[in-house]
Design an enzyme around this catalytic site. Structure first.
Site, PDB file in Angstrom:
ATOM      1  N   CYS A  73       0.828  -1.206   0.000  1.00 41.87           N
ATOM      2  CA  CYS A  73       0.000   0.000   0.000  1.00 41.87           C
ATOM      3  C   CYS A  73       0.868   1.265   0.000  1.00 41.87           C
ATOM      4  O   CYS A  73       2.001   1.263   0.492  1.00 41.87           O
ATOM      5  CB  CYS A  73      -0.879   0.039   1.250  1.00 41.87           C
ATOM      6  SG  CYS A  73      -2.122  -1.238   1.352  1.00 41.87           S
ATOM      7  N   GLU A  75       0.613   3.970   1.803  1.00 35.62           N
ATOM      8  CA  GLU A  75       0.966   4.505   3.126  1.00 35.62           C
ATOM      9  C   GLU A  75       2.231   3.858   3.657  1.00 35.62           C
ATOM     10  O   GLU A  75       3.096   4.515   4.237  1.00 35.62           O
ATOM     11  CB  GLU A  75      -0.173   4.251   4.126  1.00 35.62           C
ATOM     12  CG  GLU A  75      -1.481   4.944   3.799  1.00 35.62           C
ATOM     13  CD  GLU A  75      -2.402   4.113   2.911  1.00 35.62           C
ATOM     14  OE1 GLU A  75      -1.899   3.370   2.039  1.00 35.62           O
ATOM     15  OE2 GLU A  75      -3.623   4.221   3.089  1.00 35.62           O
TER      16      GLU A  75
END
Ligand code: THU
Length: 163
Positions: A73, A75
């Site tokens: 991901c 993040e």
């Protein structure tokens, strides 16, 4: 038996122009980062921008893989880059933005559980909150003050020893 209520304050902005200048800039960086996501499988592009205490902004985007679980991901790409390149530098906030070529992402896309767990590790290590700004394509923007808000009762290193 006692009951405990756990809650948090969510700021809801109608659009980006309501954000502070710093938050607006960070969200813009997340939107820019999103464009370079490698998301041929989900067609769901995510960008993240992390603001460090020294003013530096570090970006990440989702990196997918034909072996789906091997992808990462946005993040975590961003926060691991920050951890790798600026160890010991406090993270002030993270902005996240998502878009899809298949449909409109109308609601602010929130970080997945794995990303929350990874992010809260840094928040607890640095002993100061990381604020989170969540963008949507044309709709509202959410902001909350810390990872603890969106991951209450988190597992952390304190469970691993008795000290
Ligand atoms: N994704 C992120 O980058 N961040 C999240 O918090 C949720 C999901 C990515 C992973 C995958 O590449 C795509 O979005 C669809 O799940």
């Amino acid at each position: 038996m006692k009951k405990k209520k756990i809650g948090f304050e969510l700021l809801v902005f109608e659009n980006a122009s309501e954000l502070s200048q710093n938050d607006h800039k960070l969200l813009q960086e997340a939107m820019n980062a999103r464009e370079n996501a490698y998301a041929p499988y989900s067609k769901f592009k995510v960008g993240a921008a992390v603001l460090l205490e020294n003013g530096q902004i570090v970006i990440g985007n989702n990196q997918e893989n034909a072996s789906y679980p091997s992808g990462l991901c946005a993040e975590r790409v961003a926060v691991f880059y920050a951890g790798a390149n600026y160890p010991g530098t406090t993270i002030k906030s993270i902005a996240i933005s998502a878009s899809s070529s298949e449909h409109e992402v109308a609601a602010p896309a929130a970080p997945c559980g794995n990303c929350r767990q990874s992010l809260i590790e840094y928040e607890q290590k640095q002993k100061s909150p990381i604020s989170i700004i969540l963008g949507s394509e044309n709709g509202p923007i959410y902001k909350c003050a810390s990872l603890e808000d969106i991951l209450p009762l988190a597992f952390n290193s304190s469970f691993l020893s008795d000290s």
